[in-house]
Design a protein around this motif. Structure first.
Motif, PDB file in Angstrom:
ATOM      1  N   MET A   8      13.934 -11.346   4.507  1.00 54.24           N
ATOM      2  CA  MET A   8      13.164 -12.556   4.181  1.00 54.24           C
ATOM      3  C   MET A   8      14.024 -13.500   3.345  1.00 54.24           C
ATOM      4  O   MET A   8      14.579 -13.096   2.320  1.00 54.24           O
ATOM      5  N   LEU A   9      14.107 -14.740   3.783  1.00 53.57           N
ATOM      6  CA  LEU A   9      14.835 -15.760   3.029  1.00 53.57           C
ATOM      7  C   LEU A   9      13.815 -16.653   2.331  1.00 53.57           C
ATOM      8  O   LEU A   9      12.871 -17.132   2.965  1.00 53.57           O
ATOM      9  N   ILE A  10      13.993 -16.848   1.023  1.00 56.70           N
ATOM     10  CA  ILE A  10      13.078 -17.730   0.287  1.00 56.70           C
ATOM     11  C   ILE A  10      13.890 -18.888  -0.274  1.00 56.70           C
ATOM     12  O   ILE A  10      14.834 -18.671  -1.051  1.00 56.70           O
ATOM     13  N   THR A  11      13.571 -20.118   0.122  1.00 50.66           N
ATOM     14  CA  THR A  11      14.230 -21.272  -0.502  1.00 50.66           C
ATOM     15  C   THR A  11      13.436 -21.640  -1.749  1.00 50.66           C
ATOM     16  O   THR A  11      12.224 -21.428  -1.811  1.00 50.66           O
ATOM     17  N   GLY A  12      14.136 -22.180  -2.754  1.00 48.14           N
ATOM     18  CA  GLY A  12      13.449 -22.574  -3.996  1.00 48.14           C
ATOM     19  C   GLY A  12      13.054 -21.373  -4.834  1.00 48.14           C
ATOM     20  O   GLY A  12      12.007 -21.377  -5.479  1.00 48.14           O
ATOM     21  N   VAL A  13      13.927 -20.353  -4.866  1.00 51.36           N
ATOM     22  CA  VAL A  13      13.591 -19.112  -5.596  1.00 51.36           C
ATOM     23  C   VAL A  13      13.597 -19.344  -7.114  1.00 51.36           C
ATOM     24  O   VAL A  13      13.049 -18.545  -7.874  1.00 51.36           O
ATOM     25  N   SER A  14      14.201 -20.463  -7.547  1.00 47.93           N
ATOM     26  CA  SER A  14      14.181 -20.795  -8.981  1.00 47.93           C
ATOM     27  C   SER A  14      12.976 -21.664  -9.333  1.00 47.93           C
ATOM     28  O   SER A  14      12.796 -22.056 -10.483  1.00 47.93           O
ATOM     29  N   GLY A  15      12.150 -21.965  -8.349  1.00 47.01           N
ATOM     30  CA  GLY A  15      10.958 -22.781  -8.603  1.00 47.01           C
ATOM     31  C   GLY A  15       9.744 -21.903  -8.857  1.00 47.01           C
ATOM     32  O   GLY A  15       9.812 -20.666  -8.762  1.00 47.01           O
ATOM     33  N   LEU A  16       8.636 -22.512  -9.155  1.00 49.84           N
ATOM     34  CA  LEU A  16       7.416 -21.762  -9.491  1.00 49.84           C
ATOM     35  C   LEU A  16       6.984 -20.829  -8.357  1.00 49.84           C
ATOM     36  O   LEU A  16       6.891 -19.618  -8.524  1.00 49.84           O
ATOM     37  N   LEU A  17       6.741 -21.378  -7.198  1.00 49.51           N
ATOM     38  CA  LEU A  17       6.212 -20.543  -6.122  1.00 49.51           C
ATOM     39  C   LEU A  17       7.264 -19.583  -5.575  1.00 49.51           C
ATOM     40  O   LEU A  17       7.000 -18.393  -5.394  1.00 49.51           O
ATOM     41  N   GLY A  18       8.474 -20.120  -5.308  1.00 52.15           N
ATOM     42  CA  GLY A  18       9.527 -19.286  -4.718  1.00 52.15           C
ATOM     43  C   GLY A  18       9.789 -18.058  -5.572  1.00 52.15           C
ATOM     44  O   GLY A  18       9.935 -16.943  -5.072  1.00 52.15           O
ATOM     45  N   ASN A  19       9.829 -18.271  -6.880  1.00 54.28           N
ATOM     46  CA  ASN A  19      10.094 -17.158  -7.776  1.00 54.28           C
ATOM     47  C   ASN A  19       8.950 -16.143  -7.767  1.00 54.28           C
ATOM     48  O   ASN A  19       9.173 -14.933  -7.684  1.00 54.28           O
ATOM     49  N   ASN A  20       7.727 -16.641  -7.837  1.00 53.28           N
ATOM     50  CA  ASN A  20       6.571 -15.716  -7.841  1.00 53.28           C
ATOM     51  C   ASN A  20       6.481 -14.972  -6.509  1.00 53.28           C
ATOM     52  O   ASN A  20       6.139 -13.786  -6.464  1.00 53.28           O
ATOM     53  N   LEU A  21       6.840 -15.644  -5.409  1.00 49.34           N
ATOM     54  CA  LEU A  21       6.840 -14.961  -4.103  1.00 49.34           C
ATOM     55  C   LEU A  21       7.909 -13.865  -4.064  1.00 49.34           C
ATOM     56  O   LEU A  21       7.686 -12.780  -3.521  1.00 49.34           O
ATOM     57  N   ALA A  22       9.066 -14.178  -4.648  1.00 46.66           N
ATOM     58  CA  ALA A  22      10.146 -13.175  -4.669  1.00 46.66           C
ATOM     59  C   ALA A  22       9.665 -11.916  -5.398  1.00 46.66           C
ATOM     60  O   ALA A  22       9.921 -10.790  -4.962  1.00 46.66           O
ATOM     61  N   TYR A  23       8.946 -12.107  -6.502  1.00 47.17           N
ATOM     62  CA  TYR A  23       8.379 -10.966  -7.227  1.00 47.17           C
ATOM     63  C   TYR A  23       7.417 -10.178  -6.357  1.00 47.17           C
ATOM     64  O   TYR A  23       7.422  -8.961  -6.335  1.00 47.17           O
ATOM     65  N   TYR A  24       6.573 -10.911  -5.655  1.00 48.94           N
ATOM     66  CA  TYR A  24       5.550 -10.254  -4.840  1.00 48.94           C
ATOM     67  C   TYR A  24       6.187  -9.451  -3.691  1.00 48.94           C
ATOM     68  O   TYR A  24       5.796  -8.317  -3.407  1.00 48.94           O
ATOM     69  N   PHE A  25       7.172 -10.079  -3.032  1.00 53.12           N
ATOM     70  CA  PHE A  25       7.696  -9.468  -1.801  1.00 53.12           C
ATOM     71  C   PHE A  25       8.859  -8.505  -2.034  1.00 53.12           C
ATOM     72  O   PHE A  25       9.306  -7.849  -1.093  1.00 53.12           O
ATOM     73  N   LYS A  26       9.374  -8.433  -3.263  1.00 56.81           N
ATOM     74  CA  LYS A  26      10.650  -7.718  -3.434  1.00 56.81           C
ATOM     75  C   LYS A  26      10.573  -6.226  -3.126  1.00 56.81           C
ATOM     76  O   LYS A  26      11.575  -5.623  -2.769  1.00 56.81           O
ATOM     77  N   ASN A  27       9.395  -5.638  -3.249  1.00 59.60           N
ATOM     78  CA  ASN A  27       9.311  -4.206  -2.921  1.00 59.60           C
ATOM     79  C   ASN A  27       8.934  -3.968  -1.469  1.00 59.60           C
ATOM     80  O   ASN A  27       8.777  -2.834  -1.036  1.00 59.60           O
ATOM     81  N   LYS A  28       8.769  -5.055  -0.746  1.00 65.02           N
ATOM     82  CA  LYS A  28       8.301  -4.925   0.630  1.00 65.02           C
ATOM     83  C   LYS A  28       9.371  -5.323   1.645  1.00 65.02           C
ATOM     84  O   LYS A  28       9.465  -4.747   2.725  1.00 65.02           O
TER      85      LYS A  28
END
Ligand SMILES: NC(=O)c1ccc[n+]([C@@H]2O[C@H](COP(=O)([O-])OP(=O)(O)OC[C@H]3O[C@@H](n4cnc5c(N)ncnc54)[C@H](OP(=O)(O)O)[C@@H]3O)[C@@H](O)[C@H]2O)c1
Length: 325
Positions: A8-28
């Motif tokens: 999974m590629l997330i753009t804007g990982v330093s932004g509010l949503l991108g970062n919170n999504l990275a947290y959510y998806f990182k174990n999946k």
């Protein structure tokens, strides 16, 4: 049905949503996140500096990382800054999206594009996807133009949303700002005539997860199942976090000196998404409940620990799977 442990590629990982999504998806999933001017390093995911206007670099990274899912969160999302800089806003919000769409054309990649409730004009409220879009400002216009680029690809999900969550940068989402003001005992002026259907980022992440698994495609409103005014929202935050309601004063949005026009009633009708996924979106109260629980568990501090860390650039290439997952 999409399986777990995809790339999974997330753009804007330093932004509010991108970062919170990275947290959510990182174990999946195996995640690569792009930041631009705010380096972040998150345990369990790869992050890389990449300017989305640099099409050849994006192409190279996508060819090497081979994601099957891209969540495109990067954007210029500050309404006032966008209005003052329409050219760069167009480049980042529209051209970077166009670049990604062109690079993934005819590849088996699911693209999730994070759009905004600002594509609507906020006159009638309770907007459905079949209602006319009529953005009132440069930000809303470029988010809609980004949607049009995304629609050129079949395998895409466009989510028109509004959210609050935990920032990794110094700026604050509405929920965080209200919480900080209340904690400091400062008065909050809440708009009693500006409505929205804001959803907590980690609740939004669940919806995105289910939408991907169900191979959804097309345009969907994606917010809370209900709506409230920003004044009511601040009362709900005060109640949940046990602060005095007396600090909150109702005012009209018309009495606030915004330089850029904003929609008044941006409440979303989310029936199409709920029916398509057979999933009940959370109410605003439920979203605030989850926001509160994560606060109590120390999530905001954990997120902040990851920002601006000194790190070795591109130390992860080539993109092999981590050994211990
Ligand atoms: N916040 C809301 O309530 C809301 C409401 C509706 C829709 N949205 C949409 O949701 C998405 C995420 O919003 P957000 O609030 O999380 O945004 P944000 O916190 O402002 O983050 C924006 C992100 O975009 C990145 N970015 C900006 N220019 C870039 C470039 N040229 N190349 C690469 N990355 C670039 C930033 O990277 P650096 O910081 O590292 O430069 C940052 O990671 C956006 O598409 C926004 O339009 C937000």
């Amino acid at each position: 049905m999409k399986k777990n442990n995809e790339r999974m590629l997330i753009t804007g990982v330093s932004g509010l949503l991108g970062n919170n999504l990275a947290y959510y998806f990182k174990n999946k999933h195996e995640i690569l996140g792009f930041y631009c001017s705010h380096p972040v390093s998150i345990a369990g995911i790869k992050t890389e500096k990449l300017d989305l206007l640099d099409k050849s670099s994006i192409k190279k990274v996508i060819q090497e990382f081979k994601p099957s899912i891209i969540i495109h969160c990067a954007s210029l999302a500050n309404v006032d800054q966008c209005e003052n800089a329409p050219e760069i806003t167009y480049k980042i919000n529209v051209l970077s999206t166009k670049n990604i769409v062109e690079i993934i054309a005819n590849k088996d990649i699911t693209l999730v594009y994070i759009s905004s409730d600002s594509v609507y004009d906020g006159v009638l409220g309770n907007f459905s996807e079949t209602d006319n879009v009529n953005p009132l400002n440069c930000y809303g216009r470029t988010k809609y133009e980004g949607e049009l680029e995304v629609l050129k690809e079949e395998n895409c999900i466009i989510l028109r949303t509004n959210f609050f969550g935990w920032n990794i940068q110094d700026k604050k989402s509405l929920g965080e700002w209200m919480l900080d003001e209340l904690k400091a005992g400062r008065q909050i002026k809440g708009f009693k005539d500006a409505y929205f259907s804001s959803i907590y980022t980690f609740e939004l992440a669940k919806v995105i997860d289910i939408a991907i698994q169900n191979q959804l495609s097309g345009v969907y409103n994606c917010g809370s199942a209900d709506s409230c005014s920003k004044y009511e929202f601040s009362l709900k935050i005060a109640d949940r976090f046990s602060f005095e309601r007396t600090l909150i004063v109702p005012i009209s949005i018309d009495d606030f000196p915004f330089k850029v026009k904003r929609g008044k009633n941006l409440s979303l009708n989310v029936s199409k998404l709920q029916k398509s996924l057979d999933y009940m979106l959370p109410t605003i109260d439920q979203s605030i409940d989850e926001f509160y629980k994560d606060y109590r568990c120390g999530l905001p501090k954990k997120i902040m620990q990851n920002r601006f860390e000194t790190r070795k650039e591109s130390s992860f290439l080539p993109y092999g799977r981590p050994k211990h997952r």
